[in-house]
Scaffold this active site. Structure first.
Site, PDB file in Angstrom:
ATOM      1  N   GLU A   1       0.892  -1.293   0.234  1.00  0.00           N
ATOM      2  CA  GLU A   1      -0.154   0.094  -0.128  1.00  0.00           C
ATOM      3  C   GLU A   1       0.720   1.139  -0.166  1.00  0.00           C
ATOM      4  O   GLU A   1       0.280   2.400  -0.332  1.00  0.00           O
ATOM      5  CB  GLU A   1      -0.866  -0.040   1.088  1.00  0.00           C
ATOM      6  CG  GLU A   1      -2.075  -1.124   0.893  1.00  0.00           C
ATOM      7  CD  GLU A   1      -2.857  -1.050   2.250  1.00  0.00           C
ATOM      8  OE1 GLU A   1      -2.583  -0.849   3.454  1.00  0.00           O
ATOM      9  OE2 GLU A   1      -4.083  -1.576   2.145  1.00  0.00           O
TER      10      GLU A   1
ATOM     11  N   GLU B   1       7.498 -22.112   7.054  1.00  0.00           N
ATOM     12  CA  GLU B   1       7.701 -21.350   8.334  1.00  0.00           C
ATOM     13  C   GLU B   1       8.786 -21.907   9.179  1.00  0.00           C
ATOM     14  O   GLU B   1       9.571 -21.224  10.007  1.00  0.00           O
ATOM     15  CB  GLU B   1       6.434 -20.907   9.111  1.00  0.00           C
ATOM     16  CG  GLU B   1       5.718 -22.132   9.812  1.00  0.00           C
ATOM     17  CD  GLU B   1       4.736 -21.434  10.654  1.00  0.00           C
ATOM     18  OE1 GLU B   1       4.742 -21.894  11.835  1.00  0.00           O
ATOM     19  OE2 GLU B   1       3.880 -21.219  10.065  1.00  0.00           O
TER      20      GLU B   1
END
Length: 270
Positions: free
Chosen positions: A81, A112
């Site tokens: 953004e 992960e």
């Protein structure tokens, strides 16, 4: 070192499957009300990070986020953004998720748990001592995140973390630890809920305050936003009307001539 993993402690609510819809929603909302107060307590740590970031950004440094699952997605979201909102190139704020971009939409099994991969991902971007690395891990134990932070710190790169478990291993791997204690989740262990919301709030604070500090905001306006659709052109035009006292038509011409609200305000009316 032993610590209590708050994100895994039992919910304060029992028999969720026996609740009616309104009770479920009211209970969730009651828990959500606690989040902003928990974030308030870590403002000193966030402030320290923003000041260190702005110092490095002025010298051409970058901000990197790393995370897995929900935490990784939130970092990618915040980074994505920045260009449309503040007009910075994509490479200045970078979000990296364990498992790569595929993991934004679909879970990548075991990604992960790899302690080496985050550093390889960061090296692909030529991370260096001008940059800052923020690891996001609700549990505070994610190997991908901790591995990347430890390697970065060993290379004298400033490191920080956003976690929901104070005293967790990730807090020991960084220079600045932001540990938001939101308490147990409404749905036991579901860290996409309060923990994820608190991470989003902290990320909003970090990136927005940073952009203000480096001059990407004037007054309370996004004067460097990219004019990629009619809504944003209209918003920018209205900012110029307000800033220069010209009519809408002239403001729109100025915006299109100069390419940004900031440039139009600096040039002024002819």
């Amino acid at each position: 070192m032993k610590y209590t993993k708050i994100t895994e402690t039992p919910s304060h609510y029992n028999d969720l499957d026996q609740m009616d819809t309104k009770t479920i929603l009211q209970s969730m909302n009651d828990e959500d009300k606690k989040i902003a107060f928990a974030v308030e307590k870590v403002i000193p740590q966030v402030s320290k990070l923003v000041d260190a970031l702005s110092e490095r950004f002025e010298k051409g440094g970058r901000l990197f986020y790393i995370g897995a699952g929900t935490s990784g997605r939130l970092g990618v979201l915040d980074a994505s953004e920045i260009p449309p909102t503040f007009g910075l190139p994509h490479e200045r704020v970078v979000g990296i998720i364990a498992g790569g971009d595929t993991a934004i939409r679909k879970a990548v099994e075991n990604a992960e748990d790899d302690t080496q991969q985050a550093w390889l991902d960061l090296k692909a971007h030529n991370i260096n001592t001008n940059d800052v690395l923020v690891g996001i891990a609700a549990s505070g134990t994610t190997p991908y995140v901790i591995g990347g932070l430890k390697m970065a710190r060993a290379e004298n790169i400033l490191t920080a973390c956003i976690t929901n478990n104070p005293g967790s291993p990730v807090t020991e791997a960084v220079d600045i630890a932001i540990a938001v204690n939101v308490g147990p989740e409404f749905l036991t262990g579901s860290t996409r809920m309060k923990s994820g919301t608190s991470q989003k709030l902290v990320l909003n604070m970090i990136s927005t305050a940073l952009m203000i500090k480096i001059g990407k905001v004037k007054g309370n306006k996004m004067v460097n936003m990219q004019l990629t659709n009619d809504k944003l052109v209209d918003r920018g035009t209205r900012y110029i009307v307000e800033g220069l006292g010209v009519d809408y038509e002239e403001a729109e011409k100025l915006l299109k001539t100069h390419g940004s609200v900031k440039n139009a305000l600096e040039a002024g009316p002819k």
